[in-house]
Design a protein around this motif. Structure first.
Motif, PDB file in Angstrom:
ATOM      1  N   ILE A  77       0.846  -1.191   0.000  1.00  0.00           N
ATOM      2  CA  ILE A  77       0.000   0.000   0.000  1.00  0.00           C
ATOM      3  C   ILE A  77       0.882   1.242   0.000  1.00  0.00           C
ATOM      4  CG2 ILE A  77      -1.728   1.306   1.292  1.00  0.00           C
ATOM      5  CD1 ILE A  77      -2.674  -1.327   2.502  1.00  0.00           C
ATOM      6  N   GLY A  78       0.669   2.131  -0.981  1.00  0.00           N
ATOM      7  CA  GLY A  78       1.495   3.327  -1.085  1.00  0.00           C
ATOM      8  C   GLY A  78       2.897   2.976  -1.531  1.00  0.00           C
ATOM      9  N   THR A  79       2.999   2.330  -2.671  1.00  0.00           N
ATOM     10  CA  THR A  79       4.284   1.771  -3.124  1.00  0.00           C
ATOM     11  C   THR A  79       5.281   2.815  -3.618  1.00  0.00           C
ATOM     12  OG1 THR A  79       5.194  -0.072  -4.422  1.00  0.00           O
ATOM     13  CG2 THR A  79       3.622   1.388  -5.531  1.00  0.00           C
ATOM     14  N   ALA A  96       0.172  -7.302  -5.697  1.00  0.00           N
ATOM     15  CA  ALA A  96      -0.412  -6.040  -6.146  1.00  0.00           C
ATOM     16  C   ALA A  96       0.188  -4.881  -5.361  1.00  0.00           C
ATOM     17  CB  ALA A  96      -1.927  -6.062  -5.976  1.00  0.00           C
ATOM     18  N   ALA A  97      -0.052  -3.674  -5.875  1.00  0.00           N
ATOM     19  CA  ALA A  97       0.425  -2.461  -5.210  1.00  0.00           C
ATOM     20  C   ALA A  97      -0.556  -1.332  -5.481  1.00  0.00           C
ATOM     21  CB  ALA A  97       1.819  -2.082  -5.710  1.00  0.00           C
ATOM     22  N   THR A  98      -0.593  -0.357  -4.574  1.00  0.00           N
ATOM     23  CA  THR A  98      -1.425   0.828  -4.784  1.00  0.00           C
ATOM     24  C   THR A  98      -0.567   2.080  -4.679  1.00  0.00           C
ATOM     25  OG1 THR A  98      -1.983   1.164  -2.437  1.00  0.00           O
ATOM     26  CG2 THR A  98      -3.384  -0.343  -3.707  1.00  0.00           C
ATOM     27  N   GLU A  99      -1.031   3.126  -5.370  1.00  0.00           N
ATOM     28  CA  GLU A  99      -0.343   4.415  -5.297  1.00  0.00           C
ATOM     29  C   GLU A  99      -1.314   5.487  -5.766  1.00  0.00           C
ATOM     30  OE1 GLU A  99       1.610   7.152  -4.220  1.00  0.00           O
ATOM     31  OE2 GLU A  99       2.660   5.288  -3.800  1.00  0.00           O
ATOM     32  N   VAL A 100      -1.001   6.736  -5.427  1.00  0.00           N
ATOM     33  CA  VAL A 100      -1.824   7.869  -5.834  1.00  0.00           C
ATOM     34  C   VAL A 100      -0.959   8.873  -6.576  1.00  0.00           C
ATOM     35  CG1 VAL A 100      -3.357   7.600  -3.857  1.00  0.00           C
ATOM     36  CG2 VAL A 100      -1.403   9.122  -3.688  1.00  0.00           C
ATOM     37  N   GLY A 101      -1.603   9.783  -7.283  1.00  0.00           N
ATOM     38  CA  GLY A 101      -0.900  10.890  -7.909  1.00  0.00           C
ATOM     39  C   GLY A 101       0.063  10.466  -8.993  1.00  0.00           C
ATOM     40  N   ALA A 107       5.202   3.817 -10.854  1.00  0.00           N
ATOM     41  CA  ALA A 107       5.096   2.507 -10.212  1.00  0.00           C
ATOM     42  C   ALA A 107       4.591   1.454 -11.190  1.00  0.00           C
ATOM     43  CB  ALA A 107       4.166   2.600  -9.004  1.00  0.00           C
ATOM     44  N   ARG A 108       3.629   1.829 -12.012  1.00  0.00           N
ATOM     45  CA  ARG A 108       3.083   0.858 -12.973  1.00  0.00           C
ATOM     46  C   ARG A 108       4.151   0.429 -13.974  1.00  0.00           C
ATOM     47  NH1 ARG A 108      -2.295   2.394 -16.234  1.00  0.00           N
ATOM     48  NH2 ARG A 108      -0.822   3.727 -17.340  1.00  0.00           N
ATOM     49  N   ARG A 109       4.935   1.383 -14.461  1.00  0.00           N
ATOM     50  CA  ARG A 109       6.006   1.029 -15.409  1.00  0.00           C
ATOM     51  C   ARG A 109       7.046   0.127 -14.755  1.00  0.00           C
ATOM     52  NH1 ARG A 109       5.288   6.541 -17.040  1.00  0.00           N
ATOM     53  NH2 ARG A 109       6.962   7.177 -15.621  1.00  0.00           N
ATOM     54  N   ARG A 110       7.289   0.340 -13.476  1.00  0.00           N
ATOM     55  CA  ARG A 110       8.311  -0.439 -12.788  1.00  0.00           C
ATOM     56  C   ARG A 110       7.816  -1.829 -12.411  1.00  0.00           C
ATOM     57  NH1 ARG A 110      11.746  -3.177 -11.534  1.00  0.00           N
ATOM     58  NH2 ARG A 110      13.458  -2.879 -10.028  1.00  0.00           N
ATOM     59  N   LEU A 111       6.564  -1.944 -12.005  1.00  0.00           N
ATOM     60  CA  LEU A 111       6.093  -3.185 -11.400  1.00  0.00           C
ATOM     61  C   LEU A 111       5.293  -4.096 -12.322  1.00  0.00           C
ATOM     62  CD1 LEU A 111       5.003  -1.751  -7.929  1.00  0.00           C
ATOM     63  CD2 LEU A 111       7.007  -3.174  -8.403  1.00  0.00           C
ATOM     64  N   VAL A 118      -0.940  -3.061 -10.423  1.00  0.00           N
ATOM     65  CA  VAL A 118      -0.787  -1.747  -9.798  1.00  0.00           C
ATOM     66  C   VAL A 118      -2.089  -0.964  -9.954  1.00  0.00           C
ATOM     67  CG1 VAL A 118       0.581   0.362  -9.695  1.00  0.00           C
ATOM     68  CG2 VAL A 118       1.666  -1.796 -10.369  1.00  0.00           C
ATOM     69  N   ARG A 119      -2.658  -0.537  -8.835  1.00  0.00           N
ATOM     70  CA  ARG A 119      -3.942   0.167  -8.842  1.00  0.00           C
ATOM     71  C   ARG A 119      -3.789   1.582  -8.285  1.00  0.00           C
ATOM     72  NH1 ARG A 119      -8.453  -3.370  -8.780  1.00  0.00           N
ATOM     73  NH2 ARG A 119      -7.815  -5.379  -9.689  1.00  0.00           N
ATOM     74  N   ARG A 120      -4.485   2.524  -8.922  1.00  0.00           N
ATOM     75  CA  ARG A 120      -4.562   3.879  -8.370  1.00  0.00           C
ATOM     76  C   ARG A 120      -5.656   3.898  -7.299  1.00  0.00           C
ATOM     77  NH1 ARG A 120      -3.218   8.897 -10.500  1.00  0.00           N
ATOM     78  NH2 ARG A 120      -2.948   8.025 -12.602  1.00  0.00           N
ATOM     79  N   VAL A 121      -5.328   4.420  -6.132  1.00  0.00           N
ATOM     80  CA  VAL A 121      -6.276   4.471  -5.020  1.00  0.00           C
ATOM     81  C   VAL A 121      -6.357   5.901  -4.510  1.00  0.00           C
ATOM     82  CG1 VAL A 121      -6.760   3.693  -2.674  1.00  0.00           C
ATOM     83  CG2 VAL A 121      -5.831   2.085  -4.343  1.00  0.00           C
ATOM     84  N   GLU A 122      -7.560   6.442  -4.473  1.00  0.00           N
ATOM     85  CA  GLU A 122      -7.800   7.788  -3.956  1.00  0.00           C
ATOM     86  C   GLU A 122      -8.797   7.699  -2.796  1.00  0.00           C
ATOM     87  OE1 GLU A 122      -6.221  10.314  -5.011  1.00  0.00           O
ATOM     88  OE2 GLU A 122      -5.554   9.886  -7.061  1.00  0.00           O
TER      89      GLU A 122
END
Length: 282
Positions: A77-79, A96-101, A107-111, A118-122
């Motif tokens: 969470i918050g990778t 899986a991983a989550t990140e914002v902004g 993160a998506r390109r890396r993981l 990789v999911r965007r979470v707001e």
């Protein structure tokens, strides 16, 4: 005008204006707490003039050990930019991983090439940070300085699964804001070891370990303070760009802090860190 590409930072007792000019031109990119507090940021401009204590624990080593022992998928969470999570690999299938902004795309390109979802979470309109995953989907959930919702963490951890997090206690930065006569923009009691632990217990997890490291952050001159304010833009948002108007609004406090440094003193701020490990019972 000072040229920071060739000129060193001003001495602590150099003129106030020299510190302002240096800090405006020194390389400083606004960072997330994860980048700033894990050493993932180039702090060369301030060298030894700004130091932060390192916690007694080794979160990367602890996370690596837990991931290697996991029976199934791992969630981070918050990778951030994803580099830390990638370094824990090989990651289990369906991790899986989550990140914002903006960091989400990095993160998506890396993981994603590693098979990580990789999911965007707001935050929702209620302020909750909902996780777009099934109940009990993960054997291990990690979060290093990411925003966590204890109820959601408890929901997505499988029976027997583990959650580990390293967090910044919200007392971090109190002395700096007091010195600048700026009210805190957050609740200093919002994130503490007790708040995190109580939330996780309420979500159905059992606390394995919960501890706090009472670290400090030390500034040795005004330039290091101003550089930090540019990087940690959340600290005093009005001073994040050091515009002439903003400096004028805060000039009395800034000059007072400058005199504090110029007479041989330091500013020692609170920088406590939290480590909590929890487990969902079978």
């Amino acid at each position: 005008m000072l040229d920071v590409s060739i000129a060193p930072a001003p001495a602590p007792d150099a003129p106030f204006e020299d510190h302002i000019e240096w800090a405006r031109n020194a390389p400083a990119t606004p960072a997330t707490p994860a980048a700033l507090f894990t050493g993932g940021l180039d702090a060369t401009p301030v060298d030894d003039r700004l130091t932060t204590d390192t916690p007694e624990w080794d979160y990367p080593a602890l996370a690596q050990e837990i991931v290697r022992a996991s029976r199934g998928a791992v969630l981070d969470i918050g990778t951030g930019d994803g580099n830390f999570f990638a370094g824990l690999g090989p990651l289990p299938t369906a991790s899986a991983a989550t990140e914002v902004g903006p960091a989400f795309l990095t993160a998506r390109r890396r993981l994603e090439p590693l098979g990580v979802d990789v999911r965007r979470v707001e935050p929702s309109w209620t302020g909750d940070v909902l996780l777009p995953f099934f109940d009990g989907q993960f054997s291990v959930v990690l979060s290093r300085f990411g925003t966590i919702d204890p109820n959601e963490v408890g929901r997505v951890v499988e029976p027997g699964g583990t959650f580990i997090t390293e967090q910044v206690d919200t007392r971090d930065g109190i002395a700096l804001n007091q010195a600048l006569r700026v009210p805190l923009g957050w609740d200093p009691d919002g994130v503490t070891v007790d708040v995190i632990s109580d939330g996780l217990v309420a979500s159905g997890l059992e606390i394995v370990e919960a501890k706090e490291y009472p670290g400090t952050r030390t500034f040795k001159d005004l330039s290091s303070v101003l550089w930090y304010l540019r990087v940690a833009a959340w600290q005093v948002p009005d001073l994040a760009d050091l515009t002439p108007a903003a400096v004028a609004r805060h000039e009395a406090a800034l000059r007072g802090l400058h005199m504090h440094f110029a007479t041989g003193n330091e500013l020692v701020d609170e920088a406590p860190r939290i480590l909590v490990t929890a487990r969902r019972p079978f």
